[in-house]
Write an enzyme that holds these catalytic residues in place. Structure first.
Site, short mmCIF file in Angstrom:
data_model
loop_
_atom_site.label_atom_id
_atom_site.label_comp_id
_atom_site.label_asym_id
_atom_site.label_seq_id
_atom_site.Cartn_x
_atom_site.Cartn_y
_atom_site.Cartn_z
N ARG A 11 0.86 -1.16 0.00
CA ARG A 11 0.00 0.00 0.00
C ARG A 11 0.90 1.21 0.00
O ARG A 11 1.97 1.17 0.58
CB ARG A 11 -0.75 -0.05 1.33
CG ARG A 11 -2.09 0.54 1.39
CD ARG A 11 -2.57 0.31 2.82
NE ARG A 11 -2.57 -1.10 3.17
CZ ARG A 11 -3.66 -1.84 3.12
NH1 ARG A 11 -4.79 -1.34 2.75
NH2 ARG A 11 -3.61 -3.12 3.45
N ARG B 193 -6.24 6.37 0.66
CA ARG B 193 -5.44 5.28 0.08
C ARG B 193 -6.17 4.66 -1.10
O ARG B 193 -7.36 4.87 -1.28
CB ARG B 193 -5.13 4.23 1.13
CG ARG B 193 -4.54 4.79 2.39
CD ARG B 193 -3.15 5.31 2.15
NE ARG B 193 -3.11 6.76 2.33
CZ ARG B 193 -2.01 7.49 2.29
NH1 ARG B 193 -0.85 6.93 2.03
NH2 ARG B 193 -2.05 8.78 2.44
N ARG C 159 -12.24 5.54 7.96
CA ARG C 159 -13.26 6.50 8.43
C ARG C 159 -13.82 6.07 9.78
O ARG C 159 -14.03 6.88 10.67
CB ARG C 159 -14.40 6.62 7.40
CG ARG C 159 -14.19 7.76 6.38
CD ARG C 159 -15.47 8.10 5.64
NE ARG C 159 -15.95 7.00 4.83
CZ ARG C 159 -15.51 6.71 3.59
NH1 ARG C 159 -14.58 7.47 3.04
NH2 ARG C 159 -15.99 5.69 2.92
N ASP D 114 3.73 -0.18 10.47
CA ASP D 114 4.56 0.91 9.98
C ASP D 114 5.98 0.70 10.47
O ASP D 114 6.19 0.03 11.48
CB ASP D 114 4.03 2.26 10.49
CG ASP D 114 4.61 3.40 9.66
OD1 ASP D 114 4.04 3.71 8.60
OD2 ASP D 114 5.67 3.94 10.04
N TYR E 222 13.70 9.84 11.25
CA TYR E 222 12.48 10.28 11.95
C TYR E 222 12.79 10.65 13.40
O TYR E 222 12.28 11.63 13.93
CB TYR E 222 11.40 9.19 11.90
CG TYR E 222 10.87 8.99 10.50
CD1 TYR E 222 9.94 9.88 9.97
CD2 TYR E 222 11.33 7.96 9.70
CE1 TYR E 222 9.46 9.72 8.66
CE2 TYR E 222 10.87 7.80 8.40
CZ TYR E 222 9.94 8.69 7.89
OH TYR E 222 9.49 8.54 6.61
O1 CP3 Z 1 0.71 -2.48 2.23
C1 CP3 Z 1 0.79 -2.10 3.40
O2 CP3 Z 1 -0.12 -2.25 4.22
C2 CP3 Z 1 2.08 -1.41 3.76
C3 CP3 Z 1 2.22 -1.16 5.20
C4 CP3 Z 1 3.21 -0.06 5.45
C5 CP3 Z 1 2.86 1.20 6.01
N1 CP3 Z 1 4.03 1.88 6.22
C6 CP3 Z 1 1.51 1.66 6.37
C7 CP3 Z 1 1.26 3.12 6.33
C8 CP3 Z 1 4.57 -0.10 5.24
C9 CP3 Z 1 5.41 -1.19 4.59
C10 CP3 Z 1 5.08 1.13 5.74
C11 CP3 Z 1 6.51 1.44 5.76
C12 CP3 Z 1 6.94 2.84 5.92
N2 CP3 Z 1 6.43 3.78 6.74
C13 CP3 Z 1 8.07 3.36 5.28
C14 CP3 Z 1 8.98 2.60 4.37
C15 CP3 Z 1 8.35 2.35 3.06
C16 CP3 Z 1 8.59 3.40 2.03
O3 CP3 Z 1 7.63 4.14 1.73
O4 CP3 Z 1 9.69 3.46 1.51
C17 CP3 Z 1 8.20 4.69 5.70
C18 CP3 Z 1 9.27 5.65 5.26
C19 CP3 Z 1 7.17 4.95 6.63
C20 CP3 Z 1 6.92 6.20 7.42
C21 CP3 Z 1 5.57 6.73 7.16
N3 CP3 Z 1 4.41 6.15 7.59
C22 CP3 Z 1 5.22 7.91 6.46
C23 CP3 Z 1 6.21 8.85 5.83
C24 CP3 Z 1 3.80 8.00 6.46
C25 CP3 Z 1 2.92 9.05 5.85
C26 CP3 Z 1 2.91 8.70 4.37
C27 CP3 Z 1 1.71 9.12 3.58
O5 CP3 Z 1 1.83 9.06 2.34
O6 CP3 Z 1 0.69 9.47 4.12
C28 CP3 Z 1 3.31 6.88 7.15
C29 CP3 Z 1 1.90 6.56 7.39
C30 CP3 Z 1 1.43 5.29 6.78
N4 CP3 Z 1 1.97 4.07 7.01
C31 CP3 Z 1 0.32 5.14 5.93
C32 CP3 Z 1 0.20 3.77 5.64
C33 CP3 Z 1 -0.85 3.08 4.83
C34 CP3 Z 1 -0.60 6.25 5.49
C35 CP3 Z 1 -1.47 6.66 6.61
C36 CP3 Z 1 -2.84 6.08 6.58
O7 CP3 Z 1 -3.21 5.25 5.72
O8 CP3 Z 1 -3.61 6.43 7.46
#
Ligand code: CP3
Length: 373
Positions: free
Chosen positions: A37, A54, A64, A100, A176
């Site tokens: 994702r 997403r 939600r 995460d 971070y």
């Molecule tokens: O498929 C999956 O379910 C993936 C699960 C997953 C998440 N974070 C869920 C998430 C994974 C593998 C991650 C790893 C992650 N988190 C990384 C490394 C992966 C990469 O992108 O290179 C990093 C750098 C993070 C730190 C992080 N977490 C950020 C910068 C953010 C905000 C990003 C955004 O675009 O909003 C998150 C939040 C996050 N982690 C979300 C998800 C689905 C979005 C928030 C949400 O859905 O509510």
């Protein structure tokens, strides 16, 4: 005769999942495929796009009802349900734990939040020797929801796919912990590398040992493959990566391999074209590629190392013909051996779910034997 026919038709239970076999470098009848994702992005405009939610409608609906990311990612029932959403829709070959890279941080004494508009936030970024004292060994009792979720996922998924765990690399987690939020320039941590190298080394060493323990815990709980995200490793000049990311990655990988030698470890870094050989030399079994490197070049540069990737995620906005061309290009350049098909990063916000479905269907229909290499 009947008994024999049944035996032949039964699934080969002893066989490792397709994805694990590809990670080990074996030739597979087709390339296994999974996607993450959309996750991390350091780019500010991406925060603004987040309002769109997403890519999966099922996830947006669940978010939600449960608006806190910490709740969604720390409640066993929700973790399992969200992790299975892509599995139910697309039957991928790998099911990644919904979590995460920051999730284990409270377990070492570093609290954090994920703000809907700003992304990850840490109230007290660590910038002094004094603050290092708040760190402690990884307390797995605070991560029981991860262990329970992995166990349940293995039960749900059975032998239809591999269950994937993941961790952040010491360098990427430290960005971070030190910057206190997503960054685009990494000025504080990069300055610390010059002004306070002993402090940075102490933090990275602590993170390396904690992540090795966390990977072991994930494997013991059921993860069949674990990916290390050195997502912001590509932000370092390679000579600095050699000092501040590579050694700590090797420390994690050597530690895990000494106790859990047979579980494949994948290493992914964003913007890693300048680092490929270095990533391969860490001891990781698979190198995850972003889309800025040509698969044929990656193969030349990495020898027999298994690879994962690396279709440009934006091609999923461009229609079926474009998707098929991109997938065939990557598959044929990778050859039918030691390759896990994936995007070069996560699925982007707003991607049509039908496009994701199309890429998975293609991955299943294109056999290794038909690839022109
Ligand atoms: O498929 C999956 O379910 C993936 C699960 C997953 C998440 N974070 C869920 C998430 C994974 C593998 C991650 C790893 C992650 N988190 C990384 C490394 C992966 C990469 O992108 O290179 C990093 C750098 C993070 C730190 C992080 N977490 C950020 C910068 C953010 C905000 C990003 C955004 O675009 O909003 C998150 C939040 C996050 N982690 C979300 C998800 C689905 C979005 C928030 C949400 O859905 O509510």
């Amino acid at each position: 005769v009947v008994v024999r026919a049944q035996a032949a038709a039964a699934p080969a239970v002893a066989d490792a999942p397709l994805m694990v076999r590809a990670a080990r470098g074996e030739a597979t009848e087709r390339a296994p495929c999974w996607m993450m994702r959309q996750a991390g992005s350091g780019c500010a405009p991406c925060w603004m796009m987040r309002q769109a939610g997403r890519y999966q409608a099922a996830y947006r609906e669940l978010a939600r009802k449960h608006p806190s990311f910490r709740e969604r990612s720390e409640t066993t029932e929700l973790i399992v349900d969200i992790s299975l959403q892509p599995f139910r829709s697309f039957k991928p070959d790998g099911v990644i734990l919904f979590s995460d890279i920051l999730t284990p941080l409270p377990g070492i004494g570093v609290p954090f939040e994920i703000d809907d508009n700003k992304g990850p936030l840490l109230d007290n970024p660590i910038r002094s020797k004094e603050q290092l004292k708040q760190l402690h060994k990884l307390d797995l009792s605070q991560l029981q929801f991860v262990g329970e979720s992995l166990k349940l996922l293995r039960q749900e998924v059975g032998d239809q796919a591999a269950v994937l765990g993941f961790v952040g690399s010491p360098w990427t987690l430290a960005t971070y912990i030190i910057e206190g939020a997503s960054s685009s320039l990494y000025k504080t941590i990069k300055s610390m590398a010059y002004s306070e190298p002993a402090l940075l080394d102490a933090l990275l060493s602590h993170l390396a040992d904690a992540m090795a323990d966390y990977i072991r815990f994930q494997i013991d709980s059921g993860a069949q493959c674990v990916q290390i995200f050195d997502s912001w490793g590509g932000q370092l000049p390679p000579s600095q990566w050699d000092k501040w990311s590579g050694p700590y990655l090797r420390r994690v990988i050597e530690s895990v391999k000494s106790t859990h030698p047979s579980t494949p470890l994948t290493l992914y870094a964003n913007g890693s074209g300048g680092l490929l050989e270095r990533l391969g030399a860490t001891g990781a079994d698979v190198v995850g590629l972003d889309w800025t490197v040509d698969m044929a070049d990656a193969r030349r540069r990495l020898g027999s190392k298994s690879v994962q990737g690396n279709v440009d995620p934006t091609v999923l906005f461009c229609g079926e013909a474009a998707i098929e061309a991109a997938v065939r290009d990557v598959l044929s350049k990778a050859g039918g051996k030691g390759h896990i098909l994936n995007l070069g990063h996560g699925v982007l916000v707003g991607t049509p779910e039908e496009a994701v479905a199309h890429m998975f269907a293609l991955s299943k229909s294109i056999k290794a034997a038909e690839l022109v290499t």
